[in-house]
Design a protein around this motif. Sequence first.
Motif, PDB file in Angstrom:
ATOM      1  N   PHE A   1      14.259   7.757   3.801  1.00 48.99           N
ATOM      2  CA  PHE A   1      15.679   8.011   4.015  1.00 48.99           C
ATOM      3  C   PHE A   1      15.990   9.488   3.837  1.00 48.99           C
ATOM      4  O   PHE A   1      15.346  10.190   3.055  1.00 48.99           O
ATOM      5  N   GLU A   2      17.003   9.961   4.545  1.00 50.27           N
ATOM      6  CA  GLU A   2      17.491  11.323   4.360  1.00 50.27           C
ATOM      7  C   GLU A   2      18.147  11.465   2.981  1.00 50.27           C
ATOM      8  O   GLU A   2      18.754  10.528   2.471  1.00 50.27           O
ATOM      9  N   ASN A   3      18.020  12.647   2.401  1.00 53.53           N
ATOM     10  CA  ASN A   3      18.630  13.001   1.105  1.00 53.53           C
ATOM     11  C   ASN A   3      18.028  12.224  -0.072  1.00 53.53           C
ATOM     12  O   ASN A   3      18.580  12.252  -1.166  1.00 53.53           O
ATOM     13  N   SER A   4      16.951  11.463   0.153  1.00 56.83           N
ATOM     14  CA  SER A   4      16.363  10.702  -0.948  1.00 56.83           C
ATOM     15  C   SER A   4      14.899  10.466  -0.653  1.00 56.83           C
ATOM     16  O   SER A   4      14.397  10.778   0.434  1.00 56.83           O
ATOM     17  N   SER A   5      14.169   9.919  -1.637  1.00 55.08           N
ATOM     18  CA  SER A   5      12.760   9.569  -1.452  1.00 55.08           C
ATOM     19  C   SER A   5      12.593   8.086  -1.243  1.00 55.08           C
ATOM     20  O   SER A   5      11.508   7.544  -1.424  1.00 55.08           O
ATOM     21  N   PHE A   6      13.645   7.351  -0.871  1.00 56.47           N
ATOM     22  CA  PHE A   6      13.552   5.929  -0.589  1.00 56.47           C
ATOM     23  C   PHE A   6      12.787   5.719   0.715  1.00 56.47           C
ATOM     24  O   PHE A   6      12.961   6.466   1.671  1.00 56.47           O
ATOM     25  N   VAL A   7      11.936   4.711   0.746  1.00 51.55           N
ATOM     26  CA  VAL A   7      11.182   4.399   1.946  1.00 51.55           C
ATOM     27  C   VAL A   7      11.362   2.923   2.268  1.00 51.55           C
ATOM     28  O   VAL A   7      11.265   2.056   1.401  1.00 51.55           O
ATOM     29  N   PHE A   8      11.669   2.656   3.545  1.00 47.41           N
ATOM     30  CA  PHE A   8      11.809   1.278   4.037  1.00 47.41           C
ATOM     31  C   PHE A   8      10.639   0.982   4.959  1.00 47.41           C
ATOM     32  O   PHE A   8      10.233   1.823   5.746  1.00 47.41           O
TER      33      PHE A   8
ATOM     34  N   PRO B   1       0.829  -1.217   0.000  1.00 50.45           N
ATOM     35  CA  PRO B   1       0.000   0.000   0.000  1.00 50.45           C
ATOM     36  C   PRO B   1       0.861   1.264   0.000  1.00 50.45           C
ATOM     37  O   PRO B   1       0.970   1.958   1.013  1.00 50.45           O
ATOM     38  N   PHE B   2       1.500   1.555  -1.117  1.00 51.58           N
ATOM     39  CA  PHE B   2       2.444   2.669  -1.225  1.00 51.58           C
ATOM     40  C   PHE B   2       1.797   4.018  -0.881  1.00 51.58           C
ATOM     41  O   PHE B   2       2.403   4.897  -0.279  1.00 51.58           O
ATOM     42  N   SER B   3       0.518   4.195  -1.235  1.00 52.94           N
ATOM     43  CA  SER B   3      -0.152   5.477  -1.016  1.00 52.94           C
ATOM     44  C   SER B   3      -0.374   5.780   0.455  1.00 52.94           C
ATOM     45  O   SER B   3      -0.614   6.920   0.831  1.00 52.94           O
ATOM     46  N   SER B   4      -0.309   4.783   1.320  1.00 48.57           N
ATOM     47  CA  SER B   4      -0.514   4.999   2.766  1.00 48.57           C
ATOM     48  C   SER B   4       0.738   5.526   3.447  1.00 48.57           C
ATOM     49  O   SER B   4       0.686   5.941   4.603  1.00 48.57           O
ATOM     50  N   LEU B   5       1.885   5.472   2.753  1.00 49.85           N
ATOM     51  CA  LEU B   5       3.165   5.872   3.371  1.00 49.85           C
ATOM     52  C   LEU B   5       3.438   7.326   3.012  1.00 49.85           C
ATOM     53  O   LEU B   5       4.310   7.658   2.229  1.00 49.85           O
ATOM     54  N   ASN B   6       2.673   8.243   3.619  1.00 49.47           N
ATOM     55  CA  ASN B   6       2.673   9.635   3.172  1.00 49.47           C
ATOM     56  C   ASN B   6       3.313  10.601   4.151  1.00 49.47           C
ATOM     57  O   ASN B   6       3.088  11.789   4.106  1.00 49.47           O
ATOM     58  N   LYS B   7       4.122  10.103   5.074  1.00 49.12           N
ATOM     59  CA  LYS B   7       4.855  10.979   6.001  1.00 49.12           C
ATOM     60  C   LYS B   7       6.336  10.613   5.982  1.00 49.12           C
ATOM     61  O   LYS B   7       6.721   9.633   5.342  1.00 49.12           O
ATOM     62  N   ASN B   8       7.140  11.399   6.698  1.00 50.03           N
ATOM     63  CA  ASN B   8       8.575  11.069   6.789  1.00 50.03           C
ATOM     64  C   ASN B   8       8.789   9.702   7.424  1.00 50.03           C
ATOM     65  O   ASN B   8       9.635   8.935   7.028  1.00 50.03           O
ATOM     66  N   GLN B   9       7.989   9.411   8.481  1.00 53.97           N
ATOM     67  CA  GLN B   9       8.054   8.124   9.131  1.00 53.97           C
ATOM     68  C   GLN B   9       6.781   7.934   9.926  1.00 53.97           C
ATOM     69  O   GLN B   9       6.071   8.883  10.230  1.00 53.97           O
ATOM     70  N   GLY B  10       6.466   6.684  10.273  1.00 52.69           N
ATOM     71  CA  GLY B  10       5.274   6.445  11.062  1.00 52.69           C
ATOM     72  C   GLY B  10       4.853   4.987  11.011  1.00 52.69           C
ATOM     73  O   GLY B  10       5.568   4.120  10.500  1.00 52.69           O
TER      74      GLY B  10
END
Length: 823
Positions: A250-257, A222-231
Amino acid sequence: MKITKKIPRLPIMSLVLLFLVVMTVLFAFISDLISDKQIENLTLKRDVAVSKIQRELVETESLLISMALSIENGMAIGDLEEILNDIDEKNDNITQMFYGLEDDSYIITDDNYGEAVIVTQRPWYIDAKNQGGMVYTDAYLDEVTGGPVMTLAIPVYGDNQQLKGVLGADVSVVTVTDFIRDFIEIEKGYAFLLDSQGQVIGHPLIDHNSSTLMNYDDFDIPFSSLNKNQGITSYLKTGNQYGKISYMYFENSSFVFGIFMTRAELNQSLITFLIVSISILVLMVSVFTVIIIIYKSHVEKPMNRLIEDINRIDISKNSDFRLETSNKVGFTPARIALNNLIDMSVNYQDQLEESLEELSLENQKFESLLSSSSDIVFVIDTFKRYINVFGSVKDVLGISKEEIIGKTHEEAFGYKYAMERNDEYDRVLNGESVIYSWESHFMGKTYYFENILNPIFNQDKIVIGAVGVARDITEQENRYQELLYISTHDYLTDLYNRKVYYERLKELNDSEQFPFAVINLDFNGLKLINDAFGHEYGDLALKKTAEILKNLIGENDSVYRVSGDEFSVIMVNAYKQDVIQFRSHLFDELKKTKIKNLSLSVAMGYFIQKDRLTPLDEVRKNAENDMYRQKILDRKSVKNKAISAILKTLTDKYDYEKRHSERVMKISAKIGKALKLDDDSIKALSTAALFHDIGKISLPDNILNKADKLTPEEYEVIKTHTSNGYEILNTADEYSELAIHASSHHERYDGKGYPHGLKGEQIPYYSRIICIADAYEAMTSDRPYRRRLSKEKARQEIIDNAGSQFDPKIAKVFIDLLDKEEA
């Protein structure tokens, strides 16, 4: 007052009900704690994974930052290519490194790289150039290796912040995907890594042999649910399972783990707790019921009978009454003890009445004497209850003596105070004399006291209490704290001073808290700021620098002012990359902070102490030498920029000074050409003319803007702008040879000028030219204190003063120049 005959049942039932309510609330609270703990564990797993993934990227970032700094400092292209190849070979996660220049030429470490490209049109080049800092690209399949990679790039700047090129590295993400695949057991959930386009870089089900990168929809993420820096998301469905996702960009990028954990796994501990809690609750209710039954039959009934008998005791009316002591009534030992107590009370009552009057008189004398004392005097019994208190308790403690007497020190001042004083009170009640210090906070003021406690003995040498004297030592303590602060802090910046700096270094070295970094910083251009704007602005610059340093250091780090313009920072548990990052942040903050158009600047050097093999004197010397090397490299650029900033401050503040300097420069250049000076000489003359009045930056506004005639005192102040201008220009290598003209353009040919009274050809040649240009421009311009003269009158003034104020030869050339222009 009589004792209640019977314990009511209603309070007992209320207690039972209250117990059940408390247990219910406790269960709900602990359930929330367990849920929060599960969420915390999930977040911790996420943070650990992100930290591990970013560690490889940060290492590559550090390499790029270091190389970018080397290029900016003038590294040769041949050396750069060799170093890039060496880095590429030593780092398995780097597939290739490259450096692209603005002219589309480039260096690349991969011999198999394909056809030539237009470097400045590459996405990584454009992003780094636009953002002005480190950038990450989205993941893509490498053209050579075929594996997934991403690009890290950083811009490289030359003098005047001109972009020279972009330095970059392609980093393989295969190790990242392998780590994600094995990070969490598949039956409990899964981990994933996406780029800004939603391409899947890491997932347990990812196929490394695929020729394309897969999208988040392929794995039902659900990529659309990941809409903050972290949470952490709420419960959602993915892959036919319900659960929550903890994610971080991630800092300096739009990568999300992210980590997805199933609902069953999240609730496992809660279910176990529920079963155990219910079992414990049933057991406790059963035990409580048995206790109540036993209590009612063996305690409540005999207790009610005893209470009835106790309520009949009144020795003032019937001193012969005694309680029944047969076994059938219960509590026989207590009844016998009460009868003995009645006997003793009757005897004591007789004695008490006899001595009461005498004791009252003595108490009045004692209270009168102690109440007149400035100290606080108190008496306690063996239960630590206050028997009496004398002195101004209300003024310093905020509580009257009536509120203290009869209470223990815990009841009067609270649990914390009682715990702090228990040892002292126990010792004095064991027969010792005790001295201790304490403090009180009341009405926004802190009071300091020194207490002296002495035991009170009876005739059998048994301690029956204690007497204490609390002496107010607030004034002495405040003086001590003030002297202590002055001895350890710098008066201007409130930073620690050199003494504390040496002590901290020795402490870290002796306790072997390695590694720690010793950073020396020297403020660039302090004398220049003092000369140009005054010492108050120099002090302001030092204060702002100190504030920036305090805001940038870590919680366990410390900053010191070790001399007039030198600071030192000690960073604990610090490595080279920590110092480099600190330097980058420091220079960014200093660059943004300005004093009168002049950005703050420091020279920085450091040394990292890794063991005790290097003596502390050598540690400090190494850091200072590194700082001085940096200061020598930066000195010319920093001071030249400072001179320009000072001139800009002057001309921004006074528009007529800007016009005056520019016109004097143009007139001087015309005279130089008429005198047939070569191009280099005319350029030097023009620069000297432009900066000839820079010393006015240090003059007060009320004098420069004064519309009336200057007083003799004010004129003496005006005259100081020549020597001030010399001091300012002489600090910068580029302008030092021209500084003499700032101090000599008000010298007169007849020797009556200032500041040195030079005469004739003793006055520098350029200064004699600038003197005429300055006078002519001033006469033909409006000033606050007079209107401009006509060109004809100004021309005549030059003629009339040739040979006295002006060099006659240069004056004649200038007059001829004016005549030609007029013709």
